[in-house]
Design an enzyme around this catalytic site. Structure first.
Site, PDB file in Angstrom:
ATOM      1  N   SER A 236       0.845  -1.181   0.000  1.00 29.39           N
ATOM      2  CA  SER A 236       0.000   0.000   0.000  1.00 29.39           C
ATOM      3  C   SER A 236       0.890   1.244   0.000  1.00 29.39           C
ATOM      4  O   SER A 236       1.789   1.351  -0.827  1.00 29.39           O
ATOM      5  CB  SER A 236      -0.955  -0.037   1.200  1.00 29.39           C
ATOM      6  OG  SER A 236      -1.952   0.927   1.087  1.00 29.39           O
TER       7      SER A 236
ATOM      8  N   ASP B 244      -8.516  -6.728  -4.955  1.00 33.85           N
ATOM      9  CA  ASP B 244      -8.247  -5.397  -4.402  1.00 33.85           C
ATOM     10  C   ASP B 244      -9.058  -4.331  -5.143  1.00 33.85           C
ATOM     11  O   ASP B 244      -8.928  -4.158  -6.362  1.00 33.85           O
ATOM     12  CB  ASP B 244      -6.745  -5.100  -4.515  1.00 33.85           C
ATOM     13  CG  ASP B 244      -6.320  -3.834  -3.783  1.00 33.85           C
ATOM     14  OD1 ASP B 244      -7.193  -3.115  -3.258  1.00 33.85           O
ATOM     15  OD2 ASP B 244      -5.103  -3.569  -3.740  1.00 33.85           O
TER      16      ASP B 244
ATOM     17  N   HIS C  63      -7.806  -5.323  -0.532  1.00 35.00           N
ATOM     18  CA  HIS C  63      -6.573  -4.580  -0.275  1.00 35.00           C
ATOM     19  C   HIS C  63      -5.859  -5.091   0.970  1.00 35.00           C
ATOM     20  O   HIS C  63      -4.624  -5.159   1.007  1.00 35.00           O
ATOM     21  CB  HIS C  63      -6.904  -3.093  -0.123  1.00 35.00           C
ATOM     22  CG  HIS C  63      -5.712  -2.195  -0.124  1.00 35.00           C
ATOM     23  ND1 HIS C  63      -4.940  -1.965  -1.242  1.00 35.00           N
ATOM     24  CD2 HIS C  63      -5.147  -1.452   0.866  1.00 35.00           C
ATOM     25  CE1 HIS C  63      -3.963  -1.135  -0.953  1.00 35.00           C
ATOM     26  NE2 HIS C  63      -4.058  -0.808   0.318  1.00 35.00           N
TER      27      HIS C  63
END
Length: 343
Positions: A136, A291, A320
């Site tokens: 991320s 995701d 995610h």
């Protein structure tokens, strides 16, 4: 276990905005020992509301007997500026006023954060990083560092990330911030400013960190007569309360602004793909199939334009957040991509 440590920069940190952050502190954890040849460093970058205690939030990959093993590696994880877990952020004391920054905390960027990490690297006596790993916005930091100090990082793994914050990501973060702004307590300078709004922001986040299928599996109602008190409602409210017990609303707000600054082409190239081509180190780009926040096409674009990168797709329903939960699958693709590193 590793005890959190603190490094205060001896000088002010120049910011991209033209301002400075006065002698900031970086909180960090280390695991293992830097060997004589200084070639066993693994640097792990955390995501939005995590901290430097990587052995706790990524316990499936970090620890004795795990992929990143302190018996063999010198593992470093630092808390990012703007957070509330030890590094200088909105709740820290402003040296100019003797009071917490709160809303006056300066605007900083991912690049500013990496500059603080470079100062920490020098302090720790690290010359080379064998493997940089980030998921991320941890991937944002890794990408910037690969460009800022290409001679330092030798290999990298980036998960569920992108070379710039997407329009979709900015929109999601704007919704987070709007939820906080609508809290009547938002404007005053105090630690709990916007606390109720942050609970709503977290609920918005949990819609994009997971997905339809995983909610259906875990929160679906089996009582056809139910008209209120739904499992999904309880789950989201619980997650909002849970974050409110551990995180600063002003930090949350500021960090989403920092994420929106991410663009590796800024000041470098007209096209993102040209900036990606500058990254020559061996790498691995990992996607999670479900995701919604940073979908696979973003990582596939990077993998096409990074000159020396492999691509791995993890089949997972966890969206995610899969980069935090699917550690066995992620560990396997890392080992397969870097057999020469004997991880």
């Amino acid at each position: 276990m590793s005890k959190k440590q603190f490094y205060t920069l001896p000088n002010d940190l120049p910011l991209e905005s033209g301002s400075v952050l006065k002698t900031p502190t970086v909180a960090y954890n280390t695991y293992g020992t830097l060997n004589e040849s200084k070639d066993n460093v693994v640097w792990i970058f955390h995501a939005l509301t995590a901290a430097s205690n990587v052995d706790e939030w990524w316990e499936g990959l970090v620890g004795e007997g795990k992929l990143f093993n302190p018996d063999n590696h010198y593992i470093v994880c630092a808390n990012i500026l703007g957070s509330c877990y030890g590094s200088t952020g909105p709740n820290s004391i402003n040296p100019d006023t003797g009071k917490p920054y709160f809303h006056s905390f300066p605007n900083i960027t991912i690049r500013d954060i990496v500059n603080s990490l470079i100062e920490l690297r020098k302090y720790l006596g690290i010359d080379k990083i064998k493997m940089a790993v980030g998921g991320s916005c941890g991937g944002y930091q890794a990408l910037e560092w690969l460009l800022m100090e290409p001679e330092t990082i030798e290999n990298y793994t980036i998960c569920v990330t992108s070379p710039k914050e997407s329009a979709w990501g900015v929109a999601v973060h704007t919704a987070h911030r709007t939820a906080i702004e609508l809290d009547p307590t938002w404007n005053p300078d105090r630690e709990d400013s916007g606390l109720e709004g942050m609970k709503g922001a977290r609920q918005i986040g949990l819609l994009f960190y997971r997905n339809h299928e995983i909610y259906h599996q875990h929160q679906n109602e089996d009582n056809n007569e139910k008209t209120k008190d739904f499992k999904s409602t309880s789950y989201l409210k619980y997650q909002g309360e849970k974050l409110a017990r551990r995180f600063s609303p002003i930090s949350y707000y500021k960090l989403t602004e920092i994420l929106d600054t991410h663009n590796i082409a800024r000041g470098r190239d007209q096209e993102i793909k040209d900036t990606l081509k500058r990254i020559k180190q061996k790498g691995l780009v990992v996607s999670i199939s479900s995701d919604l926040l940073c979908p696979p096409p973003e990582q596939q674009f990077m993998a096409r334009h990074l000159p020396n990168a492999q691509y791995g797709l993890i089949d997972s329903l966890y969206g995610h957040d899969g980069f935090l939960l699917e550690y066995e699958k992620i560990g396997k693709v890392i080992q397969e991509a870097f057999p020469e590193l004997d991880l």
